[in-house]
Design a protein around this motif. Structure first.
Motif, PDB file in Angstrom:
ATOM      1  N   GLU A   1     -43.065 -11.461   6.021  1.00  0.00           N
ATOM      2  CA  GLU A   1     -41.933 -12.392   6.036  1.00  0.00           C
ATOM      3  C   GLU A   1     -40.721 -11.784   5.357  1.00  0.00           C
ATOM      4  OE1 GLU A   1     -44.494 -16.513   5.955  1.00  0.00           O
ATOM      5  OE2 GLU A   1     -43.156 -16.058   4.335  1.00  0.00           O
TER       6      GLU A   1
ATOM      7  N   GLN B   1     -47.637 -12.643  18.715  1.00  0.00           N
ATOM      8  CA  GLN B   1     -46.625 -12.366  17.694  1.00  0.00           C
ATOM      9  C   GLN B   1     -45.280 -12.963  18.080  1.00  0.00           C
ATOM     10  OE1 GLN B   1     -46.966  -8.099  17.747  1.00  0.00           O
ATOM     11  NE2 GLN B   1     -47.962  -8.040  15.721  1.00  0.00           N
TER      12      GLN B   1
ATOM     13  N   GLU C   1     -45.379 -16.712  17.574  1.00  0.00           N
ATOM     14  CA  GLU C   1     -45.375 -17.048  16.156  1.00  0.00           C
ATOM     15  C   GLU C   1     -43.970 -16.882  15.571  1.00  0.00           C
ATOM     16  OE1 GLU C   1     -45.273 -16.310  12.000  1.00  0.00           O
ATOM     17  OE2 GLU C   1     -45.342 -14.575  13.329  1.00  0.00           O
ATOM     18  N   ARG C   2     -43.267 -15.811  15.953  1.00  0.00           N
ATOM     19  CA  ARG C   2     -41.907 -15.597  15.447  1.00  0.00           C
ATOM     20  C   ARG C   2     -40.926 -16.602  16.037  1.00  0.00           C
ATOM     21  NH1 ARG C   2     -40.980  -9.118  14.613  1.00  0.00           N
ATOM     22  NH2 ARG C   2     -42.950  -8.746  13.552  1.00  0.00           N
TER      23      ARG C   2
ATOM     24  N   ARG D   1     -41.428 -19.642  14.000  1.00  0.00           N
ATOM     25  CA  ARG D   1     -40.965 -19.500  12.619  1.00  0.00           C
ATOM     26  C   ARG D   1     -39.452 -19.400  12.524  1.00  0.00           C
ATOM     27  NH1 ARG D   1     -42.487 -14.425   9.036  1.00  0.00           N
ATOM     28  NH2 ARG D   1     -43.457 -13.952  11.025  1.00  0.00           N
ATOM     29  N   PHE D   2     -38.825 -18.612  13.410  1.00  0.00           N
ATOM     30  CA  PHE D   2     -37.385 -18.345  13.288  1.00  0.00           C
ATOM     31  C   PHE D   2     -36.530 -19.087  14.300  1.00  0.00           C
ATOM     32  CE2 PHE D   2     -39.402 -14.316  11.822  1.00  0.00           C
ATOM     33  CZ  PHE D   2     -39.070 -14.443  10.485  1.00  0.00           C
TER      34      PHE D   2
END
Length: 109
Positions: free
Chosen positions: A13, A55, A58-59, A62-63
């Motif tokens: 992170e 991935q 997930e990103r 998250r972002f």
């Protein structure tokens, strides 16, 4: 040490600041001090083939999406105040005042 933690997945992170060698450490040519492609990929926790679907999802969660925020124009009072900081605007203002004073002085005679 920062490279090993980023490569192992720990600290993904916030991998920390990128360490750039001192000038002259890898030579004094035009590319001295520039990180290599592999170092950049490690910093981004990626690889030469990019991210896997998991991935990427997930990103994204998250972002958020990779979009540019909508541009908004400044209101006219703010633009006016900003224009007063310009030296050319100050010169034009002074010339306008001189012109108005000369014009008013000429009418009185």
């Amino acid at each position: 040490m920062a490279e090993t933690t980023a490569a192992s997945g720990q600290g993904a992170e916030n991998p920390g600041p990128m360490v750039v060698p001192a000038p002259g450490a890898r030579g004094t040519g035009p590319g001295a001090g520039v990180p290599t492609l592999l170092a950049v990929l490690r910093r981004l926790d990626s690889g030469p083939r990019g991210l896997t679907e998991a991935q990427a999802e997930e990103r994204l969660a998250r972002f958020g999406e990779n979009t540019v925020p909508a541009a908004h124009e400044a209101p006219w009072p703010r633009l006016f105040v900003r224009s007063l900081r310009d030296p050319f605007t100050a010169v034009l203002g002074c010339l306008g005042l001189v012109s108005a004073a000369v014009s008013a002085w000429g009418r009185r005679r």
